[in-house]
Structures are given as C-alpha cells and as structure tokens.
Design an enzyme around this catalytic site. Structure first.
Site, mmCIF file in Angstrom:
data_model
loop_
_atom_site.group_PDB
_atom_site.id
_atom_site.type_symbol
_atom_site.label_atom_id
_atom_site.label_comp_id
_atom_site.label_asym_id
_atom_site.label_seq_id
_atom_site.Cartn_x
_atom_site.Cartn_y
_atom_site.Cartn_z
ATOM 1 N N MET A 160 0.882 -1.169 0.000
ATOM 2 C CA MET A 160 0.000 0.000 0.000
ATOM 3 C C MET A 160 0.925 1.226 0.000
ATOM 4 S SD MET A 160 -2.976 -1.216 -0.145
ATOM 5 C CE MET A 160 -3.793 -2.804 0.104
ATOM 6 N N HIS A 161 1.414 1.558 -1.194
ATOM 7 C CA HIS A 161 2.477 2.562 -1.360
ATOM 8 C C HIS A 161 2.145 3.877 -0.642
ATOM 9 C CE1 HIS A 161 4.092 -0.003 -4.598
ATOM 10 N NE2 HIS A 161 2.842 -0.148 -4.979
ATOM 11 N N ASP A 162 0.928 4.341 -0.809
ATOM 12 C CA ASP A 162 0.558 5.670 -0.305
ATOM 13 C C ASP A 162 0.502 5.707 1.216
ATOM 14 O OD1 ASP A 162 -1.828 6.130 -3.033
ATOM 15 O OD2 ASP A 162 0.355 6.283 -2.963
#
Ligand code: RIB
Ligand code: CA
Length: 299
Positions: free
Chosen positions: A231-233
C-alpha cells in the site's frame, strides 16, 4: 503542534489507506482538505471515492476539492483497472455519501489553505502531481508558503510503469518536473522502499483485531484485491507518524529525454545542493505499528 496537511490523491486502493491514516491521526494531522486527481481512475471517480472514504472514516468535516481533468499536457490514460478495479477501490463497494465536493478547484483550494497556514502547510501527494504543479504555475508565490511536500513517487532504482519510471511521476512527468524545480523541500518516498513495505493479510488480521468489523472487512477485501502488493501511499503518509524510513539528501531531477527514460527520478546523493530527502530504507516494525495505531482509532 498538529501538522496542517492537504492530501492530494487518486483513490485508489492504497490511497484509501492513506486517507484513512490521515483521517485517523487527528492528534497529529490537521487535515485541511483532500484534493483529487486522475491516475488510478478519472477525477470524477476519484473525487467520489475520496468523499465516500472520508464518510466511512467519519470525517465529513474534511472538504474535498476536485482537481484537473487531464494532465498538464496530456489526457489521462486508461484507469489502472488491474490494480484498482473498475470503481477505483478494488471493486469493493462502500456506502455512498450525498456530500459533494466544494466549488473551488484543487489548485485554488491548495493556494487558499497555503495562505491561511503561514508557511506551515505540508502537501501529501500520493497521485500524479498535476494539481500542485497547476497551483505553482497559477500562483508562483505559493512556493514560499509550502513547508514541504511528502510524496509517494519515483524510485531510486526501477519503475513500475516503465523500467525507469514510477506511475505518479510518469503519468505527469512535466508536472513532477515543476515540483522538483520549485525549491519546495520534498520528501520522496519511492518504490525502492514502498515495494518492501508489504503488510501481508495475516499480519493485518492480527493488528486489526478489535477494529470496527465493517471497516476491517473493507480493508481485508482491499488487501486481498491487491494480492500482496504494498500500500504505497500509506507508507508515505505514515512516515510522518512513525520514524520507520531512513532518508538521505539528494539532488533529484526528472528525466525528460523524450524517450524510454521519461519520468525517471534521477537521484544524485553526492550533490552539494540537495533538493530532496529520498527514502532509502524502511523498518517494517515501525510501519506495522503505525498501521496498528490507525486501526485502534476505528473501533
Ligand atoms: O506507483 C504507485 C502509485 O501509483 C500509488 O500512489 C498508486 O495509488 C498509484 O497512484
Ligand atoms: Ca495513489
């Protein structure tokens, strides 16, 4: 003192977690607004999603301002259906609020809030940076009003749209170029650390015990949809809460050569004139601790 922030986002499965974190940690963040852009889906869809995510997080108090309907010089491409589903949220349906976006466009809302915050505003950008670039072009004095940009974007090594370029930069690399040349301090949290920041479903199941069953189930479905991708963000915004990222100063520029390297974030860690703090390592214990703290808010 709480950080006044705006989240500029293209929700987006991992953007969902970013907004949920920003909404949960109200003791750390004064969430002034959420501004939306295309990328994972069209701006109309990402705006709808941002309103619904804030509603689910019981933060209808946070205004949403819709952003540009194209990149600076290009039309939006096809939505990233494979990574974010047809609805932008992994085909997971959440309750729809009848709340609407405000009349102000994203770039104008960013400027309005920047003026109010007397140089303390932090922009958390987790999508293509078109809105911020537009604000800089329209209001050049804004560059002195933004304390820093915390950006999910770029990479010190490989990309995910091309071998060289990461999606948020690649989609509007001319916009990203404006940000990295603006003089606004940037914390760049790129794929080189976010791809290592995987929270497996079994870890989530443990740290989310006791959380609101409905929100927990939505998040489980989103994690399953992403099938193990990070979940990069969430990694980007969470780095303001727990100190789990290592940063190194670098001069970063955007490759604009017009060919295969377009949108590459070229990092010079030996520069005497750094413009960016680049995340180079991640401590997963700290990341999971931040996620657990978010989940404890949603009881
Ligand atoms: O490359 C990952 C980034 O692109 C994330 O922000 C994801 O939501 C997509 O926007
Ligand atoms: Ca995003």
């Amino acid at each position: 003192m709480r950080y006044p922030i705006i989240i500029d986002t293209d929700p987006g499965v991992d953007d969902f977690f970013c907004i949920a974190i920003g909404a949960a940690y109200s003791d750390i963040f004064d969430l002034k607004a959420v501004t939306t852009i295309g990328g994972n889906n069209a701006t109309e869809v990402t705006t709808r999603n941002a309103l619904d995510i804030l509603h689910l997080c019981k933060r209808d108090d946070v205004p949403v301002a819709a952003g540009e309907t194209s990149y600076l010089e290009e039309e939006f491409g096809e939505p990233g259906v494979a990574f974010h589903g047809l609805n932008g949220l992994g085909n997971v349906e959440i309750p729809h609020t009848d709340k609407k976006a405000i009349d102000l466009k994203a770039c104008d809302k960013i400027y309005e809030v920047a003026k109010e915050c007397n140089g303390e505003l932090i922009l958390v950008t987790v999508g293509p940076t078109t809105n911020v670039a537009k604000a800089i072009l329209k209001y050049p004095d804004i560059t002195k009003m933004i304390k820093k940009i915390v950006m999910m974007g770029g990479s010190t090594d490989k990309g995910n749209i091309t071998p060289y370029a990461e999606a948020n930069i690649y989609h509007d690399y001319k916009a990203a170029n404006i940000l990295f040349k603006s003089g606004i301090p940037i914390d760049m949290i790129g794929l080189n650390v976010t791809l290592k920041s995987v929270m497996p479903r079994e870890v989530f199941d443990v740290i989310s015990e006791g959380s609101n069953p409905y929100i927990r189930e939505v998040m489980q479905k989103l994690i399953d949809f992403r099938n193990g991708e990070a979940m990069h963000d969430a990694v980007a915004i969470g780095s303001m809460i727990e100190d789990y990222l290592t940063f190194e100063d670098a001069f970063v520029y955007i490759e604009l050569n017009g060919e295969e390297r377009n949108g590459q974030t070229v990092c010079d860690f030996n520069s005497k004139t750094p413009n960016t703090r680049v995340a180079t390592a991640v401590n997963l214990d700290g990341y999971y601790k931040m996620m657990k703290g978010m989940l404890e808010v949603y009881r």
